[in-house]
Write an enzyme that holds these catalytic residues in place. Sequence first.
Site, short mmCIF file in Angstrom:
data_model
loop_
_atom_site.label_atom_id
_atom_site.label_comp_id
_atom_site.label_asym_id
_atom_site.label_seq_id
_atom_site.Cartn_x
_atom_site.Cartn_y
_atom_site.Cartn_z
N ARG A 1 0.82 -1.21 -0.06
CA ARG A 1 -0.20 -0.01 -0.07
C ARG A 1 0.91 1.21 -0.09
O ARG A 1 2.14 1.27 0.39
CB ARG A 1 -0.87 0.03 1.29
N LYS B 1 3.99 -8.31 12.02
CA LYS B 1 3.20 -8.45 10.54
C LYS B 1 3.39 -9.59 9.85
O LYS B 1 4.40 -9.99 9.61
CB LYS B 1 3.58 -7.29 9.77
N ARG C 1 -1.13 3.84 13.10
CA ARG C 1 0.16 3.65 13.90
C ARG C 1 -0.23 3.50 15.22
O ARG C 1 -0.76 4.47 15.81
CB ARG C 1 1.17 4.57 13.70
#
Length: 241
Positions: free
Chosen positions: A42, A104, A236
Amino acid sequence: MVLVRKHLAECGSTNTEALAHLREGGGSLLVSADRQTAGRGRLGRAWQSGDAALTFSIALPLPASLDLSGLSLAVGCTVADTLDPPSERIQLKWPNDLFLDGAKLGGILIETVPLPADRRGVVIGIGLNLTPLPPDTDRSAFASGHAALQTLDPAASAAGTLDRLAPALRGMLADFETLGFAPWQAAFARRDLAAGQRVRVGDQLGTARGVTDHGELLLETPAGVVPVSGGELSLRLEKSL
Ligand code: BTN
């Protein structure tokens, strides 16, 4: 919906392949690759995966009027519920990231292309790390950490994982076309990494309070709770106020 499958040993990006397929007038297609040489993430970022990742994209010609709000969240819920039904170790970070045990695991990149006759091509790209990084890897490129599916399921392979995900995603997409995101709102809430946390979204600071039935983030700010759309924003987690 019939989802034809195509597998490539190597390509630049499965999303780029899927977009080209739609521009050429192609129908629904799932394209996967053993290796991407120019994987995209992204916000114009490169998609960094370790040596082994599952990378694939679904190309769909859809009515241009279809509301795609919340699609990335519904995709994330489907991937997580398929691969991790009981433990809920996979969490979702609004709007496009999959996390495993706080690092992640993968990401989702949705892109669109205008098509003739009031149609719009939609490409849903999914990348999932399969194996942990070797110990000597420079981790600076993995700002959100790196988690691997084999930590959850040591037997997980790219082909086997795709065989599980493809029918689940096909079913989800058929439902999404008629029902939108609302049926996944509760599923997202169970895996919402940011829920109750201080977060920064673009230039806004606040506390994440779940998502609306259109997949907008609910951000509690001093001015009240405001809905924020995904689009070009990322979230975030803030350590403190
Ligand atoms: C992100 O985390 O920013 C989204 C990553 C999406 C990566 C997948 S891998 C398959 C598909 N092809 C691409 O070039 N990107 C997506």
